[in-house]
Design a protein around this motif. Sequence first.
Motif, mmCIF file in Angstrom:
data_model
loop_
_atom_site.group_PDB
_atom_site.id
_atom_site.type_symbol
_atom_site.label_atom_id
_atom_site.label_comp_id
_atom_site.label_asym_id
_atom_site.label_seq_id
_atom_site.Cartn_x
_atom_site.Cartn_y
_atom_site.Cartn_z
ATOM 1 N N ILE A 263 51.024 44.351 54.828
ATOM 2 C CA ILE A 263 49.831 43.579 55.199
ATOM 3 C C ILE A 263 48.585 44.151 54.532
ATOM 4 O O ILE A 263 47.773 43.407 53.952
ATOM 5 C CB ILE A 263 49.675 43.552 56.732
ATOM 6 N N VAL A 264 48.416 45.474 54.589
ATOM 7 C CA VAL A 264 47.199 46.064 54.012
ATOM 8 C C VAL A 264 47.189 45.930 52.493
ATOM 9 O O VAL A 264 46.116 45.761 51.878
ATOM 10 C CB VAL A 264 47.029 47.533 54.445
ATOM 11 N N LEU A 265 48.343 46.002 51.859
ATOM 12 C CA LEU A 265 48.392 45.806 50.413
ATOM 13 C C LEU A 265 48.035 44.369 50.040
ATOM 14 O O LEU A 265 47.344 44.120 49.040
ATOM 15 C CB LEU A 265 49.781 46.169 49.873
ATOM 16 N N ILE A 266 48.485 43.414 50.846
ATOM 17 C CA ILE A 266 48.144 42.011 50.603
ATOM 18 C C ILE A 266 46.642 41.786 50.802
ATOM 19 O O ILE A 266 45.986 41.111 50.007
ATOM 20 C CB ILE A 266 48.971 41.093 51.517
ATOM 21 N N VAL A 267 46.088 42.370 51.868
ATOM 22 C CA VAL A 267 44.651 42.250 52.107
ATOM 23 C C VAL A 267 43.873 42.860 50.949
ATOM 24 O O VAL A 267 42.887 42.277 50.457
ATOM 25 C CB VAL A 267 44.268 42.925 53.439
ATOM 26 N N GLY A 268 44.304 44.034 50.495
ATOM 27 C CA GLY A 268 43.634 44.677 49.366
ATOM 28 C C GLY A 268 43.703 43.859 48.094
ATOM 29 O O GLY A 268 42.786 43.892 47.270
ATOM 30 N N ALA A 269 44.794 43.096 47.932
ATOM 31 C CA ALA A 269 44.954 42.284 46.728
ATOM 32 C C ALA A 269 44.157 40.991 46.797
ATOM 33 O O ALA A 269 43.635 40.520 45.768
ATOM 34 C CB ALA A 269 46.431 41.974 46.512
ATOM 35 N N LEU A 270 44.030 40.399 48.001
ATOM 36 C CA LEU A 270 43.405 39.082 48.125
ATOM 37 C C LEU A 270 41.899 39.152 48.360
ATOM 38 O O LEU A 270 41.168 38.269 47.921
ATOM 39 C CB LEU A 270 44.069 38.297 49.260
ATOM 40 N N ARG A 271 41.444 40.160 49.059
ATOM 41 C CA ARG A 271 40.013 40.283 49.331
ATOM 42 C C ARG A 271 39.324 40.980 48.167
ATOM 43 O O ARG A 271 39.942 41.730 47.406
ATOM 44 C CB ARG A 271 39.783 41.092 50.608
ATOM 45 N N THR A 272 38.033 40.742 48.008
ATOM 46 C CA THR A 272 37.289 41.477 46.990
ATOM 47 C C THR A 272 37.222 42.944 47.402
ATOM 48 O O THR A 272 37.127 43.249 48.600
ATOM 49 C CB THR A 272 35.865 40.920 46.852
ATOM 50 N N PRO A 273 37.270 43.876 46.440
ATOM 51 C CA PRO A 273 37.241 45.298 46.807
ATOM 52 C C PRO A 273 36.044 45.667 47.674
ATOM 53 O O PRO A 273 36.161 46.501 48.574
ATOM 54 C CB PRO A 273 37.195 45.992 45.451
#
Length: 477
Positions: free
Chosen positions: A409-419
């Motif tokens: 989940i956190v990897l997906i959030v990191g990939a989809l949201r702007t840094p």
Amino acid sequence: MAWLHGWSGLVTGWLLFAIVLSGTLSVFRPEIGAWMRPEILGRTADPVTATDAAIRWLSVHAAHSPAWYLDVASDRAPYTKALWAEGGEYVQRALDPRSGSPAAIRDTLGGEFFYRFHFELQLPYPWGRLLAAVAAMVLVLGLLTGIVAHRRFFADFFTFRPGKGQRSWLDAHNMLGVVALPFHLMIAFTGAVTLANLLMPWGAAALYHSDMSAVQQELNPAAIDRPATGHPGTPAPIVPMLREAERRFGPAGLGPVTILNPGDAASVVTMVAGGGGAIGVDHHVLSFDGVTGRILAEHVEGRPAVSLFNFLYGLHVAHFAPRVTRWLYFLSGIMLAGLIGSGLRLWTIKRHHRDPGVGTALVERLNVGVIAGTPAAFAAFFLANRLIPADMAGRSALEVRSVFITWAIVLIVGALRTPARAWGELLGLSALACLGIALAGGVPDDRVTQGVTFVALALAAGFGAAASRSLLRRHGR
């Protein structure tokens, strides 16, 4: 050297961050195991009587297993940790020091999960260990090239300029590397040596013609490995054997106990001395006939090469370490994780304006998911321990699964949201997860709970401060 330092750190940095963070938690493996088994938290256990109770229970409930592997109870872990085969799979449980039964203790891997993960990566043998071995060698390379590349090496120890962007990240990276450099070099080198047989297997293969049983016999002359006869044998009382082993081991005390072919006429009981404060491990081994109770073999390790390996391995796992030294290991491990994380962050900052391409964007988003999200994933393991019902079947597997679900989940959030958004969000999530651990532990009325609560609150405060700073920076304050 700077080029080699940067690219070797980038290629393995995310893997090393997870390895180092889980290895740092492994310093307190017994304490984490005790915290995650609140049913026996705060108890004390005598290793002899607890081992006797465990063997009596196993004799009834695991009689058909080809072997029993026991880690005896200690002050840090007041239970017997047992491993045996059941239905074609291995079962690992903590056994009550009084009854020898696992029934009253929740099924959890405890600190064993972090210990195993940091060199096996939850992958089948030998792939996880091979990846960890390569990563350890790259860490040694990164540290050595970093020493050469940073010309102001010792001056960096006293230099930190906050609020300067890239300069501040470089100062933090340098300072984290210099402050605990002897530890960093030691832990990286000893980790690589521990797994050296995977990196360089050709010597043993040439000498022993790939006969690993011959290698093990050479390394452990007192470990008797004889096949089962198929004829039942009445086991000799275990307590006299344990007392004799205690007498011979002296201050080292009892370590792991293995019962091979339990209930068979060819049963063998092998005991290994505990640490007893010595850095080296497994230096004294004693084997008994499981039926007669007589001593079959005894070996006190004195060969220079094996003793050197045992010393280096002992340095790495820190079983010898008193409480203050364990805390120094833990703090140094946190600094090593910070060193790796700041290096990965620095790589993207340097290239953000110079080469803002797809590769830089990918690294930046992976950095967010791994650096800010991995603590939340590991914290999920602790939270799952309290949230999953204590008597649920297969709960230890669910605890492990919670780590990887959270990680995904956190990897997906990191990939989809702007840094800019993801840093604050995931750091905030890690802060809340650590705060949840402190609350889940309840009233800290024993030393183990106090330690876990203190570390969880300290990490929550650190992650919370970082999340707030990220949020303020995003709003231009």
